[in-house]
Design an enzyme around this catalytic site. Structure first.
Site, short mmCIF file in Angstrom:
data_model
loop_
_atom_site.label_atom_id
_atom_site.label_comp_id
_atom_site.label_asym_id
_atom_site.label_seq_id
_atom_site.Cartn_x
_atom_site.Cartn_y
_atom_site.Cartn_z
CD GLU A 108 -9.80 -56.38 14.87
OE1 GLU A 108 -9.18 -57.47 14.93
OE2 GLU A 108 -9.32 -55.36 14.32
CB THR A 160 -6.97 -51.71 8.77
OG1 THR A 160 -7.72 -52.78 9.39
CG2 THR A 160 -6.18 -50.97 9.85
CB VAL A 218 -3.43 -59.05 -3.26
CG1 VAL A 218 -2.55 -60.17 -3.74
CG2 VAL A 218 -2.85 -57.70 -3.64
N GLY A 247 -1.50 -56.87 9.22
CA GLY A 247 -2.09 -55.95 10.22
C GLY A 247 -1.02 -55.38 11.14
CG ASP A 248 1.01 -58.14 13.37
OD1 ASP A 248 0.08 -57.83 14.13
OD2 ASP A 248 1.24 -59.31 13.03
#
Length: 311
Positions: free
Chosen positions: A147, A180, A220, A228-229
């Site tokens: 993104e 992130t 993991v 993400g939220d």
């Protein structure tokens, strides 16, 4: 002072994505959360079946109009995530502009959900809206690598590229940018993924200082939905508590994520049984069970300060 968040995201009856992923942690950390559900689905779309309704731009406007008529459209934060409709996103932009006019110190936390791993999962015509209208309004931006590359038109192959991309995103508007997840190699080996953050702070004398940090996050082996939220909601909460300390805010955010994911995968594997892959239902985030970790996370990931500079 009471802090009120307007969160415009999806809603599921069963499980944790969108507003279901964001509301509980924010409430646990002391925020009042007003939710507008951009969709109402039975469950997330990773299951075999899903049913539900989508909120239109007109319906969003009607809801906002009701809040406004009662003169309760006063917010300290706005949080937005996944949107796949151009007119809906443009209506969100209009609402944010109006709320920022009413409260110039309002902080907009934006997760510009467009895709991952080189593929877009929203219509391509949303990109210019994000680029030209949404990101310039954002104060905190939490894109993944793909993104961030879409928004800046730059590829990230090295840490230097990542720093340059974050600086380009700062120029577009947001004072805080967190990548992130990236594909950059971790110095701790291939069991870790690298996340980076950058924060510009205006000092009282008018000069800027900026802090850039880097984190190695344990991987993991499972596909989780709603993480993400959760990340964006936790960034909102912890930057509120540590407004000029990105390092601490990111360490707390990532550590909560780690505890929630660890608890989830342990439970999912137990439910699935030996040598069986857990189902989407078994992999729903163990959110309520993680309440204590959300409130007071043991720090398990330390952020490294890459640079601190003044200009």
């Amino acid at each position: 002072m009471e802090c009120r968040v307007l969160s415009i995201q999806s809603h599921v009856v069963r499980g944790y994505v969108g507003n279901k992923s964001a509301t509980f942690p924010l409430q646990v950390l002391g925020f009042e959360v007003d939710s507008i559900n951009s969709v109402q689905f039975s469950n997330h779309t990773g299951y075999g079946h899903w049913k539900g309704q989508v909120l239109t731009a007109e319906e969003l406007n009607v809801l906002y109009e009701g809040i406004k008529l009662n003169n309760v459209n006063h917010y300290d934060y706005i949080l937005t995530g996944y949107s796949r409709d151009i007119s809906f996103l443009e209506t969100v932009v209009d609402i944010i502009k109006e709320l920022k006019k009413a409260n110039p110190s309002l902080v907009y936390v934006c997760d510009p959900v467009m895709g991952d791993q080189g593929a877009m999962y929203v219509p391509e015509n949303l990109l210019p809206v994000y680029k030209n209208k949404v990101v310039p309004l954002a104060d905190i931006l939490t894109p993944n690598q793909f993104e961030a590359e879409l928004l800046t038109g730059r590829k990230i192959n090295t840490e230097e590229d990542a720093i340059e991309v974050m600086d380009l995103l700062h120029k577009m508007g947001p004072e805080t940018v967190v990548l992130t997840s990236t594909d950059l190699p971790s110095k701790q080996g291939d069991q870790f993924l690298v996340a980076l953050g950058s924060q510009k702070i205006k000092k009282p004398d008018g000069t800027n200082t900026d802090q850039k940090i880097c984190m190695d996050i344990p991987k993991v082996d499972a596909v989780f939905v709603g993480t993400g939220d959760l990340f964006a909601a936790l960034m909102l909460a912890w930057t509120h508590q540590h407004p000029k300390d990105l390092k601490t805010a990111c360490e707390k955010t990532v550590s909560v994520m780690h505890h929630v994911i660890k608890r989830t995968i342990t439970y999912a594997n137990e439910m699935a049984g030996p040598r069986k892959r857990p189902t989407p239902a078994q992999l729903e985030l163990r959110m309520v069970q993680s309440k204590a970790d959300i409130e007071n996370p043991a720090i398990v990931v330390e952020a490294k300060v890459l640079q601190k500079s003044s200009q």
